[in-house]
Design a protein around this motif. Structure first.
Motif, PDB file in Angstrom:
ATOM      1  N   TRP A   5     -39.799  57.420  54.653  1.00 60.25           N
ATOM      2  CA  TRP A   5     -39.492  56.705  55.883  1.00 60.25           C
ATOM      3  C   TRP A   5     -40.740  56.025  56.436  1.00 60.25           C
ATOM      4  CZ3 TRP A   5     -36.244  54.140  58.401  1.00 60.25           C
ATOM      5  CH2 TRP A   5     -36.413  53.856  59.750  1.00 60.25           C
TER       6      TRP A   5
ATOM      7  N   GLN B 224     -48.396  62.283  55.778  1.00 59.49           N
ATOM      8  CA  GLN B 224     -47.252  61.452  55.399  1.00 59.49           C
ATOM      9  C   GLN B 224     -47.237  60.141  56.184  1.00 59.49           C
ATOM     10  OE1 GLN B 224     -44.079  64.203  56.215  1.00 59.49           O
ATOM     11  NE2 GLN B 224     -44.033  64.994  54.134  1.00 59.49           N
ATOM     12  N   ARG B 225     -47.478  60.252  57.484  1.00 54.40           N
ATOM     13  CA  ARG B 225     -47.393  59.049  58.322  1.00 54.40           C
ATOM     14  C   ARG B 225     -48.542  58.085  58.031  1.00 54.40           C
ATOM     15  NH1 ARG B 225     -44.606  57.578  62.825  1.00 54.40           N
ATOM     16  NH2 ARG B 225     -43.586  59.620  62.896  1.00 54.40           N
TER      17      ARG B 225
ATOM     18  N   ASN C 183     -47.421  66.098  58.493  1.00 55.57           N
ATOM     19  CA  ASN C 183     -46.840  64.918  59.131  1.00 55.57           C
ATOM     20  C   ASN C 183     -47.865  63.807  59.245  1.00 55.57           C
ATOM     21  OD1 ASN C 183     -45.552  63.245  61.453  1.00 55.57           O
ATOM     22  ND2 ASN C 183     -43.992  64.742  60.924  1.00 55.57           N
TER      23      ASN C 183
ATOM     24  N   ASN D 117     -37.577  62.565  52.281  1.00 55.59           N
ATOM     25  CA  ASN D 117     -38.941  62.965  52.601  1.00 55.59           C
ATOM     26  C   ASN D 117     -39.455  61.989  53.655  1.00 55.59           C
ATOM     27  OD1 ASN D 117     -41.926  63.083  52.486  1.00 55.59           O
ATOM     28  ND2 ASN D 117     -41.580  64.472  50.781  1.00 55.59           N
ATOM     29  N   PHE D 118     -40.150  62.523  54.658  1.00 60.22           N
ATOM     30  CA  PHE D 118     -40.634  61.657  55.726  1.00 60.22           C
ATOM     31  C   PHE D 118     -41.583  60.582  55.207  1.00 60.22           C
ATOM     32  CE2 PHE D 118     -43.587  60.566  59.149  1.00 60.22           C
ATOM     33  CZ  PHE D 118     -42.688  60.164  60.123  1.00 60.22           C
TER      34      PHE D 118
ATOM     35  N   ARG E 117     -34.433  58.169  54.135  1.00 58.11           N
ATOM     36  CA  ARG E 117     -35.091  58.833  55.257  1.00 58.11           C
ATOM     37  C   ARG E 117     -35.001  60.350  55.184  1.00 58.11           C
ATOM     38  NH1 ARG E 117     -33.078  58.443  61.489  1.00 58.11           N
ATOM     39  NH2 ARG E 117     -34.814  59.565  62.464  1.00 58.11           N
TER      40      ARG E 117
END
Length: 750
Positions: free
Chosen positions: A496, A449-450, A446, A492-493, A489
């Protein structure tokens, strides 16, 4: 490192949602465009923020459930906006309040993270009229609700049709797995071929029974859950068409489990005459007919359903009759004859249930309207929610530990923001609290990705904010970014994070100019928030999944012991059938072990040996449930002499209960050297079962010699059929029960 990046960015987890993207984009962009044209940009941005937060909450499923979920989101966002407005300008008060709201939202499902987002994003805005701003966000939330629920009149039954079709397709896949197992074909040649195309690999690989059975069970559970939403407020006692279809599919699945058990028994004691080709074709034909039902349910227009008769089933019937007559003439083993007869009868019963499902599908899937239900039947009240939170705190569950980390990190990030007076510190807070997950691996994915999406998205936002000449152009750009971001969305995160970052930046700064410096600052703050999330999951208390294993395994053993005792009651005639609730409980406990395996696999240094043993436990538990379903289906028709089968089942239940008690009280067991061991007692019972089966075969031959008609279905013939079928299921049940107990002991002793 490259492998970690591939795992984070490459997987496709869902499907594109174009309508969701369009509705969310319109809900956000229309207020902004209207405000830019009328000169009310600050008010328009608040309305758009409310719509944005509601769109983030957009659920799936029936529209009644969506409406309730969205309505609760609107209420939570409005209250959160008012609370955040009162916190605006009071940084240290926000440090004390916002993390508590964030923790409560993560602990209570129906609140969700929306509450924390609403409070935080409102608290960082300039102070204004709290009530007025809250009402503006309420308007934006209601507008988003209206757009997201707009398709209700023409798509009301689409979620129900989708889950019913998926359940039928999953049942057909399970039938295909049984058909492929007949004769044990060598699948090594196909398995050795490397295929890059997943769709091609799916149709060329031999379907796995365990995976297919589990998928069918989950699909049926999902279909029942979806139907329950549509049943709200209905007072009719007779079953509706969707309910009849679900019941037919459930009967097909349970009879399929019994069929596979009979096929396994026939493989160990086969007749001299071949039957595999006819059996394979008949079961494959049933799978094809169930797929036709799935196609008819999924389509609103007329679809082919095939004919009611099946030449493949008639061929199997003729082969079964040939083997039966050979047995009467003394040319075939009567036990093998009985097993083939059981297979034929299971196929015929499945065909009957398929025909019932076919008639329901032919008449169309429809359900009448009921009065609206504002609160779902399974909703928990405040007292129940408080009790659940109390148990989580007392037991220090993984969920409680995750919430504790999130609250700690949120407090730290907000305190740093307030102390250093960071202009856009909420980006660090958002990244830190939204990146934290229950395990190390999930958190790292996460964060990657973020951070990656935010870095690229911030650069895009800086360019767009620089190039857009006025608020009208900015609103148009926001529309297209929201359209793509919300539509992708679920894929895949990362997508987003890539599109959601510029969307949030442009939305929050709609009435305030922004430049490259702000974009760089946001990237740095996002990196800082990601680092805080990493340190929290790395250094703070462990997730706690290992500590829960004794309680989980104790429940698993106890639930399966209860199910075995109920099966013994069915064999004895004290119960009519296995209760659906007990079967669901057993399935749920086995799935909880599977979920624990997934969570343990995400740890920084996963214990592969323990994970492997837990996988053996989950598979054994699923097989135990299958054996019990098979025994329950084989003995349900009429009362016959079951021999020592009930005693065998009680012995197995005793073993599971003793193992569960040993987990709860791990003290040294009391030893009685004079009493036989549980294994020795089971050996005696199985010897008695073999003797009982041999005696039935001798009595059946004597009955035929005495002039009883070969086609007459006597109680003795039925007893031989039942005993020969259940004998192998009982032996397999014993093996899987012992594996379940031994693996549980090894896991807890590791």
């Amino acid at each position: 490192m490259l492998e970690r990046l591939r795992e984070a960015y490459a997987p496709v987890e869902g499907r594109v949602a174009p309508f969701y993207g369009l509705a969310a984009a319109l809900a956000v962009a229309i207020p902004l465009l209207t405000g830019s044209l009328t000169g009310h940009e600050p008010q328009a941005s608040i309305i758009a923020l409310g719509a944005y937060l509601v769109a983030l909450r957009a659920p799936e499923g029936p529209y009644g459930a969506r409406a309730r979920n969205l309505a609760s989101a609107v209420l939570i966002i409005t209250l959160g906006a008012m609370l955040g407005g009162n916190l605006s300008g009071h940084d240290w008060l926000a440090v004390a309040v916002v993390p508590l709201i964030v923790g409560l939202g993560n602990a209570v499902n129906w609140i969700g993270p929306t509450a924390g987002l609403a409070v935080l994003l409102t608290a960082v805005r300039p102070a204004g009229d709290v009530v007025h701003n809250g009402l503006l966000e309420l308007v934006g939330g209601l507008f988003a609700c209206a757009l997201l629920l707009a398709p209700w009149p023409v798509r009301r039954l689409r979620p129900l049709r989708g889950t019913l079709a998926e359940a039928a397709a999953a049942v057909a896949e399970a039938l295909d797995a049984v058909a492929e197992d007949i004769g044990r074909p060598d699948a090594s040649v196909l398995e050795a071929v490397e295929l890059d195309d997943p769709e091609l690999a799916e149709v060329t690989r031999k379907p796995d029974w365990e995976e297919s059975r589990r998928a069918a069970s989950q699909a049926l559970t999902a279909a029942r859950a979806t139907y329950d939403f549509y049943r709200s407020g209905r007072q009719r006692r007779e079953p509706t068409r969707p309910e009849r279809l679900i019941d037919s599919l459930a009967r097909i699945m349970q009879e399929t489990v019994a069929l596979r058990s009979a096929i396994e028994a026939a493989r160990r004691r086969p007749p001299e005459r071949g039957w595999e080709e006819e059996g394979k074709i008949a079961v494959a034909a049933l799978a094809a007919r169930v797929r036709l039902v799935a196609g008819a349910v999924a389509r609103t227009r007329e679809a082919p359903l095939g004919t009611a008769e099946s030449a493949a089933i008639r061929r199997l019937g003729r082969k079964s009759e040939e083997i039966r007559r050979a047995g009467l003439a003394g040319d075939e083993d009567l036990v093998a004859v009985a097993l083939i007869g059981q297979i034929r009868r299971s196929v015929e019963r499945i065909a009957g249930s398929v025909d019932a499902a076919r008639r329901v599908a032919a008449g169309g899937i429809r359900i009448g309207f009921g009065p609206p239900r504002l609160i779902p039947a399974d909703a928990t009240g405040p007292s129940s929610t408080w009790e659940q939170l109390g148990r989580a705190v007392r037991n220090r569950t993984p969920g409680f530990r995750r919430v504790g980390r999130i609250v700690f990190v949120a407090v730290l990030a907000m305190a740093l923001t307030a102390a250093l007076k960071l202009p856009h510190g909420h980006w660090m807070v958002l990244t830190a609290m939204m990146s934290l997950r229950g395990t190390y691996g999930e958190t790292i994915n996460n964060v990657v990705q973020r951070v990656g999406g935010t870095a690229v998205g911030s650069a895009i936002a800086a360019v767009l904010l620089t190039l857009t000449p006025d608020h009208t152009a900015t609103a148009i750009v926001i529309f297209f970014i929201a359209l793509v971001g919300f539509a992708l969305r679920s894929l895949n995160f990362s997508y987003w994070a890539l599109f959601g970052t510029p969307l949030a930046m442009m939305l929050l700064d709609f009435s305030v100019p922004s430049d490259w410096t702000d974009a760089g600052g946001r990237i740095a703050l996002t990196l800082a928030g990601g680092l805080m999330a990493f340190l929290a999951v790395r250094l703070l208390w462990p997730a706690g999944h290992t500590e829960r294993l004794p309680r989980q395994l104790g429940r698993l053993l106890g639930v399966h012991a209860k199910l075995i005792r109920t099966t013994a009651a069915v064999v004895d005639g004290r119960e009519e059938r296995l209760p659906l609730e007990e079967l669901a409980d057993a399935e749920r406990e086995a799935e909880s072990i599977a979920e624990t395996i997934t969570q343990l696999g995400h740890e920084r240094l996963p214990d592969l040996e323990r994970i492997d043993r837990l996988g053996t436990i989950a598979d054994s538990a699923h097989r135990v449930r299958d054996h019990l379903i098979a025994i329950g289906r084989m003995v349900r028709e009429e009362e016959v002499d079951a021999g020592p089968l009930p005693e065998i089942l009680d012995r197995l239940a005793d073993s599971l209960e003793e193992a569960a008690d040993a987990i709860d009280d791990p003290g040294p067991p009391e030893e009685d050297t004079d009493a036989p061991s549980p294994g020795e007692r089971l050996d005696e019972e199985f010897t008695a079962l073999d003797t009982h089966l041999s005696a039935l075969a001798r009595r059946r031959r004597a009955e035929i010699r005495q002039g009883v008609g070969a086609d007459e279905f006597t109680p003795l013939r039925h007893a031989l059929l039942q005993a020969s079928s259940t004998r192998y299921a009982a032996r397999s049940l014993r093996g899987d029960t012992e594996t379940l107990i031994e693996s549980s002991q090894k896991v807890l002793g590791a």
